[in-house]
Motif scaffolding. Structure first.
Motif, short mmCIF file in Angstrom:
data_model
loop_
_atom_site.label_atom_id
_atom_site.label_comp_id
_atom_site.label_asym_id
_atom_site.label_seq_id
_atom_site.Cartn_x
_atom_site.Cartn_y
_atom_site.Cartn_z
N LEU A 52 -2.79 -11.85 7.88
CA LEU A 52 -2.99 -10.33 7.71
C LEU A 52 -3.01 -9.53 8.78
O LEU A 52 -3.53 -9.85 9.89
CB LEU A 52 -4.32 -10.36 6.85
N ASN A 53 -2.19 -8.39 8.92
CA ASN A 53 -2.21 -7.50 10.23
C ASN A 53 -3.17 -6.33 9.77
O ASN A 53 -2.87 -5.41 8.92
CB ASN A 53 -0.78 -6.88 10.47
N VAL A 54 -4.31 -6.41 10.09
CA VAL A 54 -5.53 -5.15 9.71
C VAL A 54 -5.00 -4.04 10.18
O VAL A 54 -5.10 -2.91 9.42
CB VAL A 54 -6.87 -5.75 10.17
N PRO A 55 -4.56 -3.82 11.58
CA PRO A 55 -4.34 -2.32 11.80
C PRO A 55 -3.07 -1.88 10.88
O PRO A 55 -3.28 -0.74 10.79
CB PRO A 55 -3.90 -2.67 13.45
N GLU A 56 -2.18 -2.63 10.81
CA GLU A 56 -1.08 -2.19 10.14
C GLU A 56 -1.40 -1.68 8.63
O GLU A 56 -0.89 -0.65 7.92
CB GLU A 56 0.03 -3.10 10.02
N VAL A 84 0.75 -1.28 -0.10
CA VAL A 84 0.00 0.05 0.03
C VAL A 84 0.89 1.15 -0.04
O VAL A 84 0.60 2.11 -0.73
CB VAL A 84 -1.13 -0.08 1.32
N ARG A 85 1.95 1.26 0.92
CA ARG A 85 2.79 2.39 0.94
C ARG A 85 3.43 2.69 -0.20
O ARG A 85 3.56 3.60 -0.84
CB ARG A 85 3.81 2.31 1.92
N HIS A 86 3.94 1.38 -0.90
CA HIS A 86 4.46 1.70 -2.43
C HIS A 86 3.70 2.45 -3.32
O HIS A 86 4.31 3.14 -4.30
CB HIS A 86 5.03 0.32 -2.61
N MET A 87 2.32 2.05 -3.46
CA MET A 87 1.32 2.56 -4.40
C MET A 87 1.12 3.89 -4.11
O MET A 87 0.78 4.89 -4.91
CB MET A 87 0.39 1.81 -4.57
N GLY A 88 1.06 4.14 -2.59
CA GLY A 88 1.00 5.76 -2.60
C GLY A 88 -0.31 6.41 -3.11
O GLY A 88 -1.68 5.80 -2.50
N ALA A 89 -0.37 7.51 -3.79
CA ALA A 89 -1.43 8.21 -4.18
C ALA A 89 -2.30 7.36 -5.33
O ALA A 89 -3.35 7.62 -5.78
CB ALA A 89 -1.14 9.59 -4.88
N ARG A 90 -1.59 6.38 -5.76
CA ARG A 90 -2.28 5.26 -6.77
C ARG A 90 -3.14 4.34 -6.34
O ARG A 90 -3.48 3.42 -6.98
CB ARG A 90 -1.32 4.78 -7.90
N ASN A 91 -3.35 4.36 -4.84
CA ASN A 91 -4.24 3.29 -4.41
C ASN A 91 -5.59 4.02 -4.52
O ASN A 91 -5.93 4.84 -3.85
CB ASN A 91 -3.87 3.15 -2.75
N LYS A 145 -8.25 1.01 17.60
CA LYS A 145 -6.72 0.77 18.01
C LYS A 145 -6.02 2.01 17.30
O LYS A 145 -5.22 2.48 17.74
CB LYS A 145 -6.00 -0.55 17.57
N LEU A 146 -6.67 2.61 16.03
CA LEU A 146 -5.98 3.65 15.30
C LEU A 146 -6.40 4.89 16.00
O LEU A 146 -5.61 6.00 15.84
CB LEU A 146 -6.52 3.60 13.97
N LEU A 205 -2.82 3.07 4.68
CA LEU A 205 -3.69 3.61 4.15
C LEU A 205 -3.92 5.03 4.39
O LEU A 205 -4.07 5.87 4.02
CB LEU A 205 -5.10 3.09 4.08
N ARG A 206 -3.92 5.09 5.90
CA ARG A 206 -4.06 6.55 6.36
C ARG A 206 -2.80 7.57 5.97
O ARG A 206 -2.85 8.51 5.65
CB ARG A 206 -4.25 6.49 8.04
N GLU A 207 -1.66 6.45 5.94
CA GLU A 207 -0.50 7.28 5.63
C GLU A 207 -0.30 7.97 4.27
O GLU A 207 0.15 8.90 4.05
CB GLU A 207 0.73 6.39 5.91
N VAL A 208 -0.98 7.25 3.36
CA VAL A 208 -1.06 7.65 1.89
C VAL A 208 -2.37 8.35 1.52
O VAL A 208 -2.56 8.74 0.45
CB VAL A 208 -0.96 6.40 1.10
#
Length: 266
Positions: free
Chosen positions: A218-222, A188-195, A264-265, A227-230
């Motif tokens: 799968l680590n759902v919180p991570e 997700v982080r690698h795709m950035g704004a293209r998600n 948790k977020l 997703l929030r970071e991007v």
């Protein structure tokens, strides 16, 4: 996303647009699938062509939209669909998507389709969200199996061509003989704004089956943190391929994990 009612308190989905990939209920009629999705407390759907055929007439599409409205559900995306260099065929899918009212087409495009897609996303304002399918037949990896490959392909193209990553298929890439460990959050982080979208699922590679979130790797919180970071503004489709006869209880358990991750977020 519709605001939660006063009695429900804060949005349990943390501001994310969360819906269902209707393929989860592929053994149900369209109306029964929508009933199940509504019962799960979801207000968005990504239809697949088994529930809404691409050759639907305008009258049929209008009836489908009315049925969605009746259940308090908004069609947000459609797919996964293939695209080729055949511009006329691609255009028909975009015209269908506009009539259905979706914002995104989750897609498995051929490399030679991008010239056509550049023109169509600009004209229609509908995003193409490239979807990885992981390992396929003959132990081959899917052509769009990772964010790195997708990013390299779309980087020089229209900003409305991006991804609908699938966490389950990313996890599946770790199966032999590939042994390719792709961390969904990092993808997700690698795709950035293209998600543009995300098919959220967990997978048990030993049993070769989808499982309730957290029972695989799968680590759902991570993933939600990434997703929030991007600054993700697209759709999350809950997709569950196991127990097609009635996946409702497992999907409800997945949603419980999702909502706990949101808490948790906060």
């Amino acid at each position: 996303q519709p605001a939660a009612g006063a009695a429900e308190g804060p949005d349990p989905f943390g501001g994310f647009i969360v819906g269902m990939q209707s393929y989860t209920f592929r053994q149900f009629t369209r109306e029964r699938a929508l009933e199940r999705i509504a019962d799960l407390g979801l207000h968005f759907v990504e239809f697949y062509n088994g529930h809404v055929p691409l050759n639907s007439t305008d009258e049929q599409i209008n009836a489908i939209r009315a049925l969605c409205f009746q259940h308090g559900i908004t069609p947000i995306a459609f797919g996964v669909e293939g695209f080729s260099k055949d511009h006329a065929a691609n255009r028909r899918k975009f015209e269908f998507a506009r009539k259905l009212g979706v914002r995104y087409l989750s897609a498995d495009p051929s490399p030679e389709s991008f010239g056509s897609l550049d023109r169509l996303v600009a004209e229609f304002g509908i995003g193409i969200a490239i979807h990885p399918h992981g390992p396929g037949g003959g132990n081959r990896l899917h052509q769009w199996h990772s964010a790195d490959i997708i990013q390299k392909a779309v980087g020089s193209h229209h900003r409305l061509i991006g991804t609908c990553l699938d966490t389950g298929h990313l996890i599946r890439c770790a199966q032999p003989p590939h042994n390719l460990r792709l961390d969904p959050a990092q993808q997700v982080r690698h795709m950035g704004a293209r998600n543009f979208g995300l098919h959220l699922k967990d997978h048990d590679n030993a049993k070769r089956t989808d499982v309730v979130y957290g029972r695989g790797v799968l680590n759902v919180p991570e993933v939600l943190r990434a997703l929030r970071e991007v600054r993700f503004g697209g759709y999350i489709s809950i997709e569950y391929e196991a127990n097609p006869q009635d996946p409702t209880a497992d999907v409800r358990a997945c949603l419980d994990v999702f909502k706990e991750a949101v808490r948790k977020l906060a």
